[in-house]
Design an enzyme around this catalytic site. Sequence first.
Site, PDB file in Angstrom:
ATOM      1  N   GLU A 285       0.663  -1.341   0.097  1.00 48.07           N
ATOM      2  CA  GLU A 285      -0.045  -0.284  -0.078  1.00 48.07           C
ATOM      3  C   GLU A 285       1.094   1.134   0.702  1.00 48.07           C
ATOM      4  OE1 GLU A 285      -2.668   0.590  -0.617  1.00 48.07           O
ATOM      5  OE2 GLU A 285      -3.353  -2.103  -0.735  1.00 48.07           O
ATOM      6  N   ASP A 328       3.295  -4.470  -5.904  1.00 52.16           N
ATOM      7  CA  ASP A 328       3.793  -5.832  -5.497  1.00 52.16           C
ATOM      8  C   ASP A 328       5.728  -5.084  -5.761  1.00 52.16           C
ATOM      9  OD1 ASP A 328       2.076  -6.486  -4.691  1.00 52.16           O
ATOM     10  OD2 ASP A 328       1.778  -7.428  -6.285  1.00 52.16           O
TER      11      ASP A 328
END
Length: 386
Positions: A285, A328
């Site tokens: 995040e 990611d």
Amino acid sequence: MAIPYMETVVGFMIVMYIFETYLDLRQHTALKLPTLPKTLVGVISQEKFEKSRAYSLDKSYFHFVHEFVTILMDSAILFFGILPWFWKISGGFLPMLGLDPENEILHTLSFLAGVMTWSQITDLPFSLYSTFVIESRHGFNKQTIWMFIRDMIKGMILSVILAPPIVTAIIVIVQKGGPYLAIYLWAFMFILSLVMMTIYPVLIAPLFNKFTPLPDGDLRGKIEKLASSLKFPLKKLFVVDGSTRSSHSNAYMYGFFKNKRIVLYDTLIQQCKNEDEIVAVIAHELGHWKLNHTTYSFIAVQHTVIPLQHLVSFGLNLVSRAFEFQADAFAVNLGYAKDLRPALVKLQEENLSAMNTDPLYSAYHYSHPPLVERLRAIDGQDKKTD
């Protein structure tokens, strides 16, 4: 010869419905596959796969019915001129309240109140079935019928409070905008989006959920250390009681400038017993923040910009998927590959997300890449960092 506008809009809606139903059928076929994708064999248990498959198929059947009823109602409303007719009669309610029916703002608010009421009534059976049949059948729903009704009433009250000033402002801009109307509307909607993103988590979200500070401990320390290492201006770290309504899990961040906050669903903490896996999710995040990913909300006028609406939605999904891969990769580069991978698998398992996905359906509908693609990308990025 003039092209009949409403018939054209209805025709386009039906064409898009046929196209999207074709994609839904492809996805439904993928969901019925009895075996896991090769990438997930040995990673996802057969028991979880069967539960995920049953849940996804239930939602798929429900989606077919919901979309069919929706296209029938929307097409009928447009084709038979129900909205212009309702616009005329909505002004008739104003004199009963001692209000001027010639006032455009009041007339518009009366019209929208009727449309919103109709929308609530027609969507209520689907919401009830989705929540208390499908979600309950698969162990996700934690709501009582009273909680459901209470949330609905709160939402209606908020609409009554927020809609009038917003609608009034838009009408005034349309009346006074002149040649710069488009610019004024864009500026207003942009400012409104910023205001709503600011007040929603602080004033509105607490009306529906309880937000409590994450207790001191190893998890809090690890998240604060990660935020500090990235110079993320974390001011508050909350846990939200998402489990009171659903066992689905998530995490998100919000706030502007130096006032950033991170929110963890209590279900995420319950499902990921390994704290490093939770930190890996937060690293993903924070990657969105560090990489300057921004999500824009587009509020389109339905039935007038339908072609653009579908194109914009598809384009945003493509951008969002790219951002997810980048976030990611950001977490992997921070050294969280070994924790991010099982965390994503665990979230996939616990949320019973679809394991098999059709590539065309996924590209058109998903804002997040399927787990198989994310794991493949994480493994590739992890090899690069080694």
